[in-house]
Design an enzyme around this catalytic site. Structure first.
Site, short mmCIF file in Angstrom:
data_model
loop_
_atom_site.label_atom_id
_atom_site.label_comp_id
_atom_site.label_asym_id
_atom_site.label_seq_id
_atom_site.Cartn_x
_atom_site.Cartn_y
_atom_site.Cartn_z
CG ASP A 240 84.16 45.30 66.27
OD1 ASP A 240 85.22 46.53 65.93
OD2 ASP A 240 82.80 44.76 65.28
CE LYS A 241 87.53 42.54 75.35
NZ LYS A 241 86.85 43.25 76.87
#
Length: 215
Positions: free
Chosen positions: A57-58
């Site tokens: 995930d970012k």
């Protein structure tokens, strides 16, 4: 221009890097304003094409592996797909998490239609440390508690660790989707930054050519 990425391991078949929090693995229409992409930065840094084989995930930082040719990409992608990899994460969560617990809680993708089938999802958690601060982040309690937790997912559903910790009522600090905004802001003021406190700490994969386990 983004800074160069920290390389943890490299041979002629694969490269492992430290992905900073806030970076995307590759370009996506969902984050049109973002300028920091691991794939593009690494390609420019190494002067050769790289192939994504898994994602983070970012908001998550930590170990990310990329293949350096299409055969390695195929082998590594299959290893991730068939559960031949082992991942260990660290998270800072709200409250005192259980000392050890297994969560077997099926999930459906966040953006799936209401009638979509759920998918098996399984994570083992272990509390490594706990903390009590003598300050109130919530008017109902005199102190603020947090735990450092190790997470070992045995399936790879999207946002699995974040959603399983929410299911346990111990959301990750800084999780804007599954946590509590006021608590996240309280911690951000004290820690000096707003981020998701989730770290991809360790990854074991079979080497795409030799098959030997690499950690």
């Amino acid at each position: 221009m983004p800074p160069p990425l920290h390389i943890l391991w490299r041979d002629e078949h694969l490269v492992a890097v430290y992905k900073p929090a806030g970076w995307l693995v590759h370009r996506t229409g969902l984050d049109a304003g973002e300028t920091r992409f691991v794939m593009q930065t690494l390609r420019d840094q190494l002067g050769r094409h790289v192939f994504p084989v898994h994602r983070l995930d970012k908001g998550t930082c930590g170990v990310l592996v990329m293949a350096l040719h299409s055969d390695a990409a195929r082998a590594l992608s299959q290893a991730f797909e068939h559960g031949a990899t082992h991942k260990r994460y660290l998270a800072m969560v709200r409250g005192w998490a259980p000392e050890a617990i297994e969560v077997d809680h099926a999930l459906k993708p966040d953006d799936a239609p209401a009638d979509a089938a759920v998918q098996d999802a399984h994570t083992r958690f272990r509390r490594l440390a706990q903390l009590t601060l003598p300050e109130a982040s919530d008017a109902r309690f005199a102190t603020t508690r947090a735990s450092l937790v190790e997470a070992l997912p045995t399936t790879g559903r999207r946002h699995q660790i974040r959603r399983h910790l929410k299911h346990l009522a111990h959301p990750i600090i800084g999780d804007a989707t599954h946590g509590k905004g006021p608590l996240n802001r309280w911690w951000a003021e004290r820690l000096g930054q707003q981020r998701l406190w989730l770290h991809a700490w360790q990854l074991t994969v079979p080497h795409p050519v030799t098959g030997a386990a690499m950690t």
